[in-house]
Write an enzyme that holds these catalytic residues in place. Structure first.
Site, PDB file in Angstrom:
ATOM      1  N   LYS A   1     -26.189 -77.708 100.029  1.00 32.65           N
ATOM      2  CA  LYS A   1     -25.686 -77.692 101.522  1.00 32.65           C
ATOM      3  C   LYS A   1     -25.894 -79.294 101.754  1.00 32.65           C
ATOM      4  O   LYS A   1     -24.809 -79.572 102.317  1.00 32.65           O
ATOM      5  CB  LYS A   1     -26.075 -77.114 102.255  1.00 32.65           C
TER       6      LYS A   1
ATOM      7  N   TYR B   1     -29.517 -61.335 107.651  1.00 35.29           N
ATOM      8  CA  TYR B   1     -28.868 -60.879 107.710  1.00 35.29           C
ATOM      9  C   TYR B   1     -28.775 -59.284 106.452  1.00 35.29           C
ATOM     10  O   TYR B   1     -27.605 -58.204 106.384  1.00 35.29           O
ATOM     11  CB  TYR B   1     -26.852 -61.943 107.462  1.00 35.29           C
TER      12      TYR B   1
ATOM     13  N   THR C   1     -23.497 -73.018  99.134  1.00 37.07           N
ATOM     14  CA  THR C   1     -25.204 -72.185 100.337  1.00 37.07           C
ATOM     15  C   THR C   1     -25.884 -72.752  99.191  1.00 37.07           C
ATOM     16  O   THR C   1     -25.690 -73.770  98.577  1.00 37.07           O
ATOM     17  CB  THR C   1     -24.732 -70.842 100.077  1.00 37.07           C
TER      18      THR C   1
HETATM   19  P1  NAP Z   1     -34.338 -73.093 103.606  1.00 43.00           P
HETATM   20  O1  NAP Z   1     -33.843 -74.340 103.885  1.00 43.00           O
HETATM   21  O2  NAP Z   1     -34.855 -72.748 102.312  1.00 43.00           O
HETATM   22  O3  NAP Z   1     -35.872 -73.062 104.915  1.00 43.00           O
HETATM   23  C1  NAP Z   1     -36.210 -71.822 105.252  1.00 43.00           C
HETATM   24  C2  NAP Z   1     -37.261 -72.218 105.980  1.00 43.00           C
HETATM   25  O4  NAP Z   1     -37.942 -70.969 105.942  1.00 43.00           O
HETATM   26  C3  NAP Z   1     -38.584 -73.245 105.635  1.00 43.00           C
HETATM   27  O5  NAP Z   1     -38.610 -73.775 106.187  1.00 43.00           O
HETATM   28  C4  NAP Z   1     -39.924 -72.458 104.577  1.00 43.00           C
HETATM   29  O6  NAP Z   1     -40.703 -72.896 104.839  1.00 43.00           O
HETATM   30  C5  NAP Z   1     -39.391 -71.197 105.306  1.00 43.00           C
HETATM   31  N1  NAP Z   1     -40.080 -69.802 104.532  1.00 43.00           N
HETATM   32  C6  NAP Z   1     -39.749 -69.671 103.375  1.00 43.00           C
HETATM   33  N2  NAP Z   1     -40.552 -69.049 103.449  1.00 43.00           N
HETATM   34  C7  NAP Z   1     -41.743 -68.671 103.635  1.00 43.00           C
HETATM   35  C8  NAP Z   1     -41.874 -67.415 104.333  1.00 43.00           C
HETATM   36  N3  NAP Z   1     -42.563 -66.866 103.152  1.00 43.00           N
HETATM   37  N4  NAP Z   1     -43.071 -67.538 105.267  1.00 43.00           N
HETATM   38  C9  NAP Z   1     -42.981 -68.703 106.264  1.00 43.00           C
HETATM   39  N5  NAP Z   1     -41.857 -69.339 106.748  1.00 43.00           N
HETATM   40  C10 NAP Z   1     -41.013 -69.417 105.076  1.00 43.00           C
HETATM   41  O7  NAP Z   1     -33.937 -71.866 104.029  1.00 43.00           O
HETATM   42  P2  NAP Z   1     -32.003 -71.464 105.188  1.00 43.00           P
HETATM   43  O8  NAP Z   1     -31.083 -71.918 104.936  1.00 43.00           O
HETATM   44  O9  NAP Z   1     -32.322 -72.296 106.281  1.00 43.00           O
HETATM   45  O10 NAP Z   1     -32.111 -70.603 105.220  1.00 43.00           O
HETATM   46  C11 NAP Z   1     -33.351 -69.261 105.974  1.00 43.00           C
HETATM   47  C12 NAP Z   1     -32.790 -67.836 106.753  1.00 43.00           C
HETATM   48  O11 NAP Z   1     -31.361 -68.010 107.108  1.00 43.00           O
HETATM   49  C13 NAP Z   1     -31.977 -67.306 105.208  1.00 43.00           C
HETATM   50  O12 NAP Z   1     -32.156 -65.721 105.016  1.00 43.00           O
HETATM   51  C14 NAP Z   1     -30.448 -67.440 104.850  1.00 43.00           C
HETATM   52  O13 NAP Z   1     -30.121 -66.368 103.856  1.00 43.00           O
HETATM   53  C15 NAP Z   1     -30.256 -67.065 106.464  1.00 43.00           C
HETATM   54  N6  NAP Z   1     -29.196 -67.696 106.979  1.00 43.00           N
HETATM   55  C16 NAP Z   1     -27.922 -67.109 107.761  1.00 43.00           C
HETATM   56  C17 NAP Z   1     -27.370 -67.003 107.731  1.00 43.00           C
HETATM   57  C18 NAP Z   1     -26.020 -66.413 108.926  1.00 43.00           C
HETATM   58  O14 NAP Z   1     -25.090 -66.337 108.834  1.00 43.00           O
HETATM   59  N7  NAP Z   1     -26.506 -65.419 109.475  1.00 43.00           N
HETATM   60  C19 NAP Z   1     -26.412 -68.638 108.130  1.00 43.00           C
HETATM   61  C20 NAP Z   1     -27.500 -69.491 106.909  1.00 43.00           C
HETATM   62  C21 NAP Z   1     -28.841 -69.227 106.792  1.00 43.00           C
HETATM   63  P3  NAP Z   1     -41.480 -74.238 102.976  1.00 43.00           P
HETATM   64  O15 NAP Z   1     -40.510 -75.212 104.090  1.00 43.00           O
HETATM   65  O16 NAP Z   1     -42.502 -74.106 103.720  1.00 43.00           O
HETATM   66  O17 NAP Z   1     -40.709 -74.054 102.574  1.00 43.00           O
END
Ligand code: NAP
Length: 288
Positions: A69, A231, A65
Site C-alpha cells: 500500500k 473481518y 493490499t
Molecule cells: P499493518 O500495517 O501490518 O499494522 C498492524 C499493526 O498491528 C501494527 O501496529 C502492529 O504492530 C500491530 N500488531 C500486529 N500483530 C500484533 C500483535 N500480535 N499484538 C499487538 N499488536 C500487533 O496492518 P494494517 O494494514 O494496519 O492492518 C491491520 C488489520 O486491519 C489487519 O487485520 C487487516 O486485515 C485489517 N484491515 C481491514 C480492513 C477492512 O476493510 N476491514 C482494511 C484494512 C485493514 P508492530 O508495528 O509492532 O508490528
C-alpha cells in the site's frame, strides 16, 4: 455479449484470506459487466514485474493490499487527496495511456460503516486505537473528518509506532494524539470508540485472541462503540465481548464492502449496491 468489459485484480502477499474477489465479482455481474477480478499474489521483490504485467495485460485497475500500500506510490502518476495525505493507496485505476491514478478507499470504507447517529457521538470525543500500522493511518484521517478531539494509540512497540504517530500529529494538528504501551490500557470510561487496527483475532492468525480483554471493554460508556477492522471471522472475540457488555459493534466486514464498493465506482463510474455485495459475501460465508 456485452460491451461493458472489465479486467481487475488484487495484488498483495499473502492473499489466501481475501474476500475481495467475491465482492468485486458480484459487482461485475450485478452491473452487467463481463470480466474478472484476479488474485495475483505478489511478493515485495516481484512488485516491479507485477506492475509491468498489469500494464501489458489490459487491466482496467487493481486493488493493493499488504505489503504494497505504501511502496505502490513509486508507480503512481497521479494521486487523490487522501493518498497524498496519508501516503498509502489501495485502489489504482489504469488509464488508456497506461498511466496509474492512485486512490485510498479505506478511509471512505472506514467512515461509511459508522452510522449517522454514531458519527454525531464521535464529534469532539476521544477514540482509542490499538495498533499503529497502515490501516490506523486511514482511520485517523476518517476520524479527523468526523471531528474527533483526541486519539489514544495503544501499541506493542512504542519505538516502532512513534514514527507513524509523529507523522499523524504533523498531518492532523486539530487532534490531540497520544501513544501508550498497550499494557497501560486499563480503563475506557472516557472513550467513545475503541478501534482494533491489529490483526489480532483474525482467522488462521490469532482467532482465539483479542486485542483488548473483556474486563476493559466493560469500562466503555454504555453507548460506547467497538470497531474491529478484522473481518474474518465476522464476529471476532472482541466484537463478541462488546455485544456481551451492551456496546455497539461495528464490523470490519462492512468497512471492507464499502471500500470495495468505492473502488468499483472509481474503475467504472458506477456504484454497486451495498446490500447486494453484503448478501454475496454472507452467502459465501454460510457455504464455507
Ligand atoms: P499493518 O500495517 O501490518 O499494522 C498492524 C499493526 O498491528 C501494527 O501496529 C502492529 O504492530 C500491530 N500488531 C500486529 N500483530 C500484533 C500483535 N500480535 N499484538 C499487538 N499488536 C500487533 O496492518 P494494517 O494494514 O494496519 O492492518 C491491520 C488489520 O486491519 C489487519 O487485520 C487487516 O486485515 C485489517 N484491515 C481491514 C480492513 C477492512 O476493510 N476491514 C482494511 C484494512 C485493514 P508492530 O508495528 O509492532 O508490528
Amino acid at each position: 455479449m456485452t460491451d461493458k468489459k472489465i479486467k481487475l485484480a488484487l495484488i498483495g502477499y499473502p492473499l489466501s484470506h481475501s474476500y475481495s474477489k467475491i465482492i468485486q465479482e458480484c459487482a461485475i455481474k450485478a452491473l452487467g459487466y463481463e470480466g474478472s477480478y484476479d488474485i495475483l499474489e505478489t511478493k515485495p521483490e516481484d512488485l516491479v514485474d507485477r506492475i509491468k504485467y498489469l500494464k501489458l495485460n489490459n487491466y482496467s485497475g487493481f486493488n493493493v493490499t499488504i505489503p504494497h500500500k505504501v511502496p505502490i506510490a513509486l508507480f503512481l502518476d497521479k494521486v487523490d487527496d487522501m493518498t497524498d495525505c496519508i501516503g498509502s493507496s489501495n485502489t489504482i485505476k489504469i488509464l488508456p495511456d497506461k498511466t496509474f491514478s492512485g486512490y485510498n478507499t479505506d478511509i471512505y470504507g472506514f467512515v461509511s460503516a459508522i452510522s449517522i447517529e454514531q458519527r454525531r457521538k464521535l464529534n469532539s470525543s476521544t477514540v482509542a486505537i490499538i495498533g499503529a500500522g497502515g490501516a490506523a493511518r486511514a482511520c485517523v484521517m476518517g476520524l479527523s473528518k468526523l471531528g474527533v478531539k483526541k486519539i489514544n494509540f495503544y501499541v506493542r512497540n512504542l519505538l516502532k509506532s512513534k514514527e507513524t504517530v509523529d507523522f499523524l500529529r504533523e498531518k492532523f494538528k486539530n487532534i490531540e494524539i497520544n501513544i501508550y504501551q498497550n499494557q497501560f490500557l486499563k480503563d475506557l470510561s472516557d472513550t467513545q470508540m475503541l478501534v482494533n487496527c491489529t490483526p489480532l483475532g483474525m482467522r488462521n492468525h490469532s482467532m482465539d485472541l483479542t486485542p483488548v480483554a473483556e474486563n476493559i471493554i466493560k469500562t466503555l460508556p454504555p453507548d460506547g462503540i467497538v470497531y474491529d477492522l478484522v473481518y474474518n471471522p465476522m464476529k471476532t472475540n472482541l466484537i463478541k465481548s462488546a455485544i456481551k457488555h451492551g456496546k455497539t459493534p461495528i464490523y470490519g466486514l462492512d468497512m471492507l464492502i464499502y471500500q470495495a464498493q468505492k473502488a468499483f465506482e472509481i474503475w467504472t463510474g458506477e456504484l454497486p449496491n451495498f446490500d447486494k455485495l453484503k448478501i454475496a459475501i454472507l452467502e459465501y460465508l454460510l457455504e464455507n
